[in-house]
Design a protein around this motif. Structure first.
Motif, PDB file in Angstrom:
ATOM      1  N   ALA A  10      -2.570  19.486   0.533  1.00 55.27           N
ATOM      2  CA  ALA A  10      -3.151  19.931  -0.722  1.00 55.27           C
ATOM      3  C   ALA A  10      -4.158  21.018  -0.391  1.00 55.27           C
ATOM      4  O   ALA A  10      -4.498  21.233   0.766  1.00 55.27           O
ATOM      5  CB  ALA A  10      -3.835  18.759  -1.443  1.00 55.27           C
ATOM      6  N   VAL A  11      -4.661  21.684  -1.414  1.00 55.68           N
ATOM      7  CA  VAL A  11      -5.585  22.784  -1.151  1.00 55.68           C
ATOM      8  C   VAL A  11      -6.899  22.277  -0.570  1.00 55.68           C
ATOM      9  O   VAL A  11      -7.643  23.049   0.035  1.00 55.68           O
ATOM     10  CB  VAL A  11      -5.861  23.563  -2.455  1.00 55.68           C
ATOM     11  N   THR A  12      -7.201  21.006  -0.720  1.00 54.08           N
ATOM     12  CA  THR A  12      -8.487  20.496  -0.269  1.00 54.08           C
ATOM     13  C   THR A  12      -8.446  19.887   1.113  1.00 54.08           C
ATOM     14  O   THR A  12      -9.477  19.519   1.652  1.00 54.08           O
ATOM     15  CB  THR A  12      -9.000  19.420  -1.253  1.00 54.08           C
ATOM     16  N   MET A  13      -7.282  19.731   1.718  1.00 61.76           N
ATOM     17  CA  MET A  13      -7.243  19.104   3.027  1.00 61.76           C
ATOM     18  C   MET A  13      -6.054  19.579   3.833  1.00 61.76           C
ATOM     19  O   MET A  13      -5.031  19.976   3.291  1.00 61.76           O
ATOM     20  CB  MET A  13      -7.227  17.584   2.896  1.00 61.76           C
ATOM     21  N   VAL A  14      -6.217  19.546   5.126  1.00 58.60           N
ATOM     22  CA  VAL A  14      -5.145  19.866   6.055  1.00 58.60           C
ATOM     23  C   VAL A  14      -4.950  18.688   6.971  1.00 58.60           C
ATOM     24  O   VAL A  14      -5.910  18.143   7.517  1.00 58.60           O
ATOM     25  CB  VAL A  14      -5.466  21.129   6.872  1.00 58.60           C
ATOM     26  N   LEU A  15      -3.732  18.247   7.149  1.00 57.21           N
ATOM     27  CA  LEU A  15      -3.402  17.075   7.937  1.00 57.21           C
ATOM     28  C   LEU A  15      -2.603  17.485   9.152  1.00 57.21           C
ATOM     29  O   LEU A  15      -1.872  18.457   9.126  1.00 57.21           O
ATOM     30  CB  LEU A  15      -2.534  16.102   7.120  1.00 57.21           C
ATOM     31  N   ALA A  16      -2.717  16.713  10.219  1.00 59.58           N
ATOM     32  CA  ALA A  16      -1.854  16.938  11.367  1.00 59.58           C
ATOM     33  C   ALA A  16      -1.495  15.607  11.992  1.00 59.58           C
ATOM     34  O   ALA A  16      -2.343  14.745  12.144  1.00 59.58           O
ATOM     35  CB  ALA A  16      -2.530  17.831  12.394  1.00 59.58           C
ATOM     36  N   ALA A  17      -0.238  15.434  12.323  1.00 64.42           N
ATOM     37  CA  ALA A  17       0.204  14.266  13.080  1.00 64.42           C
ATOM     38  C   ALA A  17       0.998  14.806  14.247  1.00 64.42           C
ATOM     39  O   ALA A  17       1.961  15.536  14.053  1.00 64.42           O
ATOM     40  CB  ALA A  17       1.066  13.353  12.222  1.00 64.42           C
ATOM     41  N   VAL A  18       0.569  14.514  15.461  1.00 66.40           N
ATOM     42  CA  VAL A  18       1.157  15.191  16.597  1.00 66.40           C
ATOM     43  C   VAL A  18       1.625  14.224  17.660  1.00 66.40           C
ATOM     44  O   VAL A  18       1.150  13.120  17.775  1.00 66.40           O
ATOM     45  CB  VAL A  18       0.146  16.170  17.242  1.00 66.40           C
ATOM     46  N   GLY A 239     -13.035  14.783   1.548  1.00 66.63           N
ATOM     47  CA  GLY A 239     -13.075  16.137   2.063  1.00 66.63           C
ATOM     48  C   GLY A 239     -12.047  16.336   3.166  1.00 66.63           C
ATOM     49  O   GLY A 239     -11.019  15.656   3.211  1.00 66.63           O
ATOM     50  N   ARG A 240     -12.325  17.254   4.073  1.00 61.49           N
ATOM     51  CA  ARG A 240     -11.367  17.554   5.144  1.00 61.49           C
ATOM     52  C   ARG A 240     -11.228  16.381   6.095  1.00 61.49           C
ATOM     53  O   ARG A 240     -12.209  15.720   6.436  1.00 61.49           O
ATOM     54  CB  ARG A 240     -11.813  18.778   5.933  1.00 61.49           C
ATOM     55  N   TRP A 241     -10.008  16.140   6.510  1.00 62.21           N
ATOM     56  CA  TRP A 241      -9.762  15.142   7.547  1.00 62.21           C
ATOM     57  C   TRP A 241      -8.479  15.488   8.287  1.00 62.21           C
ATOM     58  O   TRP A 241      -7.600  16.164   7.765  1.00 62.21           O
ATOM     59  CB  TRP A 241      -9.697  13.735   6.953  1.00 62.21           C
ATOM     60  N   TYR A 242      -8.410  15.014   9.496  1.00 62.52           N
ATOM     61  CA  TYR A 242      -7.232  15.195  10.328  1.00 62.52           C
ATOM     62  C   TYR A 242      -6.858  13.845  10.940  1.00 62.52           C
ATOM     63  O   TYR A 242      -7.741  13.055  11.293  1.00 62.52           O
ATOM     64  CB  TYR A 242      -7.500  16.178  11.471  1.00 62.52           C
ATOM     65  N   GLU A 272      -3.109   1.944  22.799  1.00 61.91           N
ATOM     66  CA  GLU A 272      -2.360   0.913  23.507  1.00 61.91           C
ATOM     67  C   GLU A 272      -1.304   1.596  24.369  1.00 61.91           C
ATOM     68  O   GLU A 272      -0.711   2.595  23.956  1.00 61.91           O
ATOM     69  CB  GLU A 272      -1.681  -0.076  22.547  1.00 61.91           C
ATOM     70  N   ASN A 273      -1.094   1.045  25.546  1.00 63.74           N
ATOM     71  CA  ASN A 273      -0.100   1.564  26.483  1.00 63.74           C
ATOM     72  C   ASN A 273      -0.314   3.049  26.763  1.00 63.74           C
ATOM     73  O   ASN A 273       0.642   3.807  26.956  1.00 63.74           O
ATOM     74  CB  ASN A 273       1.313   1.324  25.954  1.00 63.74           C
ATOM     75  N   GLY A 274      -1.582   3.477  26.758  1.00 67.04           N
ATOM     76  CA  GLY A 274      -1.903   4.878  27.009  1.00 67.04           C
ATOM     77  C   GLY A 274      -1.622   5.807  25.852  1.00 67.04           C
ATOM     78  O   GLY A 274      -1.758   7.017  25.984  1.00 67.04           O
ATOM     79  N   VAL A 275      -1.237   5.258  24.680  1.00 69.82           N
ATOM     80  CA  VAL A 275      -0.927   6.057  23.493  1.00 69.82           C
ATOM     81  C   VAL A 275      -2.115   5.991  22.533  1.00 69.82           C
ATOM     82  O   VAL A 275      -2.519   4.906  22.108  1.00 69.82           O
ATOM     83  CB  VAL A 275       0.346   5.553  22.798  1.00 69.82           C
ATOM     84  N   TYR A 276      -2.656   7.158  22.186  1.00 68.10           N
ATOM     85  CA  TYR A 276      -3.833   7.239  21.313  1.00 68.10           C
ATOM     86  C   TYR A 276      -3.441   7.644  19.891  1.00 68.10           C
ATOM     87  O   TYR A 276      -2.520   8.453  19.684  1.00 68.10           O
ATOM     88  CB  TYR A 276      -4.814   8.284  21.827  1.00 68.10           C
ATOM     89  N   ALA A 277      -4.193   7.102  18.934  1.00 66.95           N
ATOM     90  CA  ALA A 277      -4.165   7.591  17.544  1.00 66.95           C
ATOM     91  C   ALA A 277      -5.619   7.764  17.138  1.00 66.95           C
ATOM     92  O   ALA A 277      -6.497   7.016  17.565  1.00 66.95           O
ATOM     93  CB  ALA A 277      -3.470   6.594  16.620  1.00 66.95           C
ATOM     94  N   ALA A 278      -5.904   8.780  16.315  1.00 70.56           N
ATOM     95  CA  ALA A 278      -7.276   9.045  15.930  1.00 70.56           C
ATOM     96  C   ALA A 278      -7.319   9.710  14.571  1.00 70.56           C
ATOM     97  O   ALA A 278      -6.388  10.412  14.170  1.00 70.56           O
ATOM     98  CB  ALA A 278      -7.974   9.920  16.975  1.00 70.56           C
ATOM     99  N   ILE A 279      -8.440   9.481  13.878  1.00 74.80           N
ATOM    100  CA  ILE A 279      -8.716  10.111  12.596  1.00 74.80           C
ATOM    101  C   ILE A 279     -10.074  10.797  12.721  1.00 74.80           C
ATOM    102  O   ILE A 279     -11.035  10.188  13.214  1.00 74.80           O
ATOM    103  CB  ILE A 279      -8.735   9.093  11.447  1.00 74.80           C
ATOM    104  N   PHE A 280     -10.162  12.050  12.276  1.00 74.26           N
ATOM    105  CA  PHE A 280     -11.404  12.809  12.316  1.00 74.26           C
ATOM    106  C   PHE A 280     -11.818  13.191  10.902  1.00 74.26           C
ATOM    107  O   PHE A 280     -10.965  13.509  10.062  1.00 74.26           O
ATOM    108  CB  PHE A 280     -11.233  14.079  13.141  1.00 74.26           C
ATOM    109  N   GLY A 281     -13.116  13.193  10.638  1.00 75.56           N
ATOM    110  CA  GLY A 281     -13.635  13.612   9.353  1.00 75.56           C
ATOM    111  C   GLY A 281     -15.059  14.121   9.507  1.00 75.56           C
ATOM    112  O   GLY A 281     -15.646  14.083  10.590  1.00 75.56           O
ATOM    113  N   ALA A 282     -15.621  14.611   8.411  1.00 74.36           N
ATOM    114  CA  ALA A 282     -17.001  15.097   8.429  1.00 74.36           C
ATOM    115  C   ALA A 282     -17.948  13.903   8.545  1.00 74.36           C
ATOM    116  O   ALA A 282     -17.647  12.810   8.069  1.00 74.36           O
ATOM    117  CB  ALA A 282     -17.292  15.909   7.179  1.00 74.36           C
ATOM    118  N   ARG A 283     -19.097  14.097   9.153  1.00 74.72           N
ATOM    119  CA  ARG A 283     -20.066  13.025   9.292  1.00 74.72           C
ATOM    120  C   ARG A 283     -20.809  12.804   7.989  1.00 74.72           C
ATOM    121  O   ARG A 283     -20.791  13.613   7.093  1.00 74.72           O
ATOM    122  CB  ARG A 283     -21.056  13.334  10.411  1.00 74.72           C
TER     123      ARG A 283
END
Length: 283
Positions: A10-18, A239-242, A272-283
């Protein structure tokens, strides 16, 4: 592995899944901004090193998010702390086994604290539980040692009682996973849902569908083996999050550097098993 993808939802956020290939690495990061915002971040930390990295209350820092997971046969921790204001807190790092975690739960809840995030890895008496406890207002509830069916039933009860899941983690084994979860009051009636044990090969599709429907991930649990994900989705605006999944330790470090340069910081980490997932946002 899959190639990276970036999605504009959407115009208010950009997402990434990698999920992109990169060698593993171990790293610590520490930074202070001119605006007096202070934070410390660590990942791929062993049990021998994690104790030295737990923030003290005298430092003015408080734990925001942490995870413990298995990489090969070894436990590894990741943690993010900063100096944002908040209620009094405690951190339990290595409660061994479900009975030990129950003992910690009984102790801290009797003192007026609630778990705000619980992470676990391993199985049986060797399972390790790590939790952040905060002395805050409002009711909460928590469960551990439950299977997927019991977790689903607990979510139905939580919805009926006006709660929202705020933390979920999966431990045990790939063939016999167990859930540990926390629910808090939901006075704003935020709409939420949970997807359980979504295979890594299907997760991007589920991610796209949930985001298109107006939801964002607030917690992503990498399940034992690192081949599936359980996720809490919330329909609210922050707000913005990834969000990223399928990362190695080195890829997590790269994303951490990229996100903090944008003024975004970890709101959730799991491994787990060396595989990371993470969510980032503004403080």
């Amino acid at each position: 592995m899959r190639t990276s993808r970036k999605i504009t939802a959407a115009v208010t956020m950009v997402l990434a899944a990698v999920s992109v290939a990169s060698p593993s690495a171990s790293a610590d990061a520490r930074a202070e901004t001119a605006a007096a915002y202070k934070y410390r971040a660590h990942h791929d930390v062993s049990v021998q090193r994690v104790w030295d990295r737990v923030p003290t209350k005298a430092s003015g820092l408080r734990p925001v998010v942490l995870t413990v997971g298995r990489q090969s046969v070894q436990e590894r921790w990741a943690m993010f702390s900063d100096n944002r204001p908040g209620p009094d807190w405690h951190l339990t790092v290595t409660a061994r086994g479900e009975a030990a975690y129950q003992g910690a739960f009984d102790k801290f809840t009797a003192m007026g604290y609630q778990p705000t995030m619980v992470t676990a890895t391993g199985s049986g008496p060797d399972a390790t539980f790590t939790a952040i406890w905060e002395k805050k207002a409002g009711r909460g509830t928590a469960r551990h040692g439950i299977d997927a069916g019991q977790f689903s039933a607990a979510n139905l009860n939580a919805r009926r009682d006006g709660y929202i899941p705020v933390s979920v983690n999966v431990y045990g084994t790939s063939s016999s996973p167990r859930m540990v979860a926390v629910w808090a009051e939901n006075p704003s009636r935020v709409s939420w849902s949970v997807t359980t044990s979504v295979p890594a090969s299907e997760y991007q599709r589920v991610f796209d569908a949930r985001v298109s429907a107006g939801y964002r991930p607030s917690a992503i649990a990498v399940e034992p083996g690192g081949l599936s994900y359980t996720t809490i989705w919330r329909n609210d605006k922050i707000g913005r999050w990834y969000a990223f999944h399928g990362m190695s330790a080195a890829q997590y470090q790269a994303r951490f550097d990229e996100m903090t340069a944008k003024g975004l910081y970890p709101a959730w980490i799991d491994m787990e098993n060396g595989v990371y997932a993470a969510i980032f946002g503004a403080r």
